[in-house]
Design an enzyme around this catalytic site. Structure first.
Site, PDB file in Angstrom:
ATOM      1  CB  ALA A 137      -1.086  21.258  52.479  1.00 27.17           C
ATOM      2  NE  ARG A 138      -2.686  18.415  46.178  1.00 25.99           N
ATOM      3  CZ  ARG A 138      -2.859  16.830  46.602  1.00 25.99           C
ATOM      4  NH1 ARG A 138      -2.083  16.722  48.274  1.00 25.99           N
ATOM      5  NH2 ARG A 138      -3.584  15.800  46.516  1.00 25.99           N
ATOM      6  CG  ASP A 178       5.859  14.407  49.565  1.00 27.25           C
ATOM      7  OD1 ASP A 178       6.879  13.976  49.561  1.00 27.25           O
ATOM      8  OD2 ASP A 178       4.958  14.792  49.541  1.00 27.25           O
ATOM      9  CD  GLU A 201       4.346  18.265  43.001  1.00 31.44           C
ATOM     10  OE1 GLU A 201       4.079  19.056  44.402  1.00 31.44           O
ATOM     11  OE2 GLU A 201       4.219  17.183  42.942  1.00 31.44           O
ATOM     12  CG  HIS A 243       3.335  14.745  45.580  1.00 26.67           C
ATOM     13  ND1 HIS A 243       3.047  15.540  44.924  1.00 26.67           N
ATOM     14  CD2 HIS A 243       2.436  14.068  46.015  1.00 26.67           C
ATOM     15  CE1 HIS A 243       1.766  15.974  45.353  1.00 26.67           C
ATOM     16  NE2 HIS A 243       1.552  15.123  46.095  1.00 26.67           N
ATOM     17  CB  VAL A 244       7.435  10.072  48.300  1.00 28.32           C
ATOM     18  CG1 VAL A 244       8.143  10.548  46.584  1.00 28.32           C
ATOM     19  CG2 VAL A 244       8.376  11.076  49.250  1.00 28.32           C
TER      20      VAL A 244
END
Length: 294
Positions: free
Chosen positions: A209-210, A233, A238, A257-258
């Site tokens: 998600a985030r 991820d 971040e 974050h890929v």
């Protein structure tokens, strides 16, 4: 109508456009009416919209709209890229689950040693998907061959889907919990210490998600104790600093974050953008319009 996109490679991917539509390539446009911002742009990119007096539509290349929702002036439609990332993000989720259950991080960290060990397996697991949108549906479809039981949760209950208020009664029976909700005021910190405490010993949490959806300190404490595993991820903060203790835990898998960064991203994202331009030029309703952060 003036359209602005961020990549030269996107020009042929938009497809045929109506007469009167011109397309420019620029990451900081001024006179665009229809704007496609860069994928994974910095947070302040939304500020550029204030200097675009003719702006009517912002078409994102991301499925999440948390950086944009509520920050555009009245009259500007915000559309996300729902559907564009279904295959890539669901693939990442399956990869993360299988990698963790089959102990791939352990084998990678073992270097050249023949570090034989028996591992867990996905077959027979109970998977709880928190966020039953298009990506959640794609994850469910990809889990189908693995002999698992899938339970889905959404903001509101509907046929075959539980409401988020039912999480406390569902979490104790989940071997794998996959989080796919958008980042909104109501989902920030959703995965709290209480949420994690309700998960059974040995469970795996997967965050696609985030970062702010998960309480970083809470998940660090649970993972450090060895009680649960964690694959993510996205992080908060971040990028995750190199000194952060999450990096050192053997039961934690982190990717930068890929999940959506695949070769098929541009063809799918620009096909959507092109279709939206054609709709807008014809006076037809746009799809994927963001309402209340979703």
């Amino acid at each position: 109508m003036k359209v602005c996109i961020p990549h030269e490679a996107g020009l042929p991917l938009l497809g045929p456009l109506p007469d009167g539509v011109s397309v420019s390539v620029d990451t900081a446009p001024v006179d665009a009416e229809f704007w496609v911002p860069p994928f994974l742009a910095p947070p302040d990119v939304v500020d550029l919209a204030a200097a675009m007096p003719g702006l009517r539509v912002v078409q994102l290349m991301s499925a999440g709209a948390d950086r944009w929702a509520g920050r555009l002036r009245d009259g500007v439609q915000l559309c996300d890229a729902s559907g564009v990332h279904d295959s890539s993000t669901s693939e990442w989720v399956l990869t993360a689950i299988l990698s963790c259950l089959r102990d791939f991080p352990h084998f990678v960290r073992s270097g050249r040693q023949w570090a034989y060990r028996q591992t867990d397996e996905l077959a027979g697991k109970r998977v709880l998907i928190v966020g039953a949108g298009s990506i959640g549906a794609a994850v469910t479809a990809r889990l189908a061959p693995f002999e698992v039981t899938v339970t889905s949760v959404a903001r509101r209950a509907r046929a075959g889907v539980h409401g988020v208020e039912e999480l406390p009664s569902l979490l104790p029976f989940a071997d794998v919990v996959v989080v796919l909700v958008p980042l909104t005021a109501s989902t920030t910190g959703l995965v709290s210490a209480e949420f994690l405490a309700a998960m059974p010993d040995g469970a795996l949490l997967v965050n696609a998600a985030r970062g702010p959806v998960v309480d970083t300190d809470a998940v660090l404490a649970e993972a450090a104790s060895g009680r649960i595993g964690y694959a993510t991820d996205v992080t908060e903060p971040e990028p995750l600093p190199a000194s952060h203790p999450l990096w050192d835990l053997p039961n934690v898998l982190i990717t930068p974050h890929v999940a959506g960064s695949v070769r098929g991203l541009f063809p799918r994202a620009y096909a959507l953008a092109g279709a939206q331009v054609r709709r807008f030029a014809a006076g037809e309703p746009l799809i994927n319009v963001v309402v209340d952060g979703y």
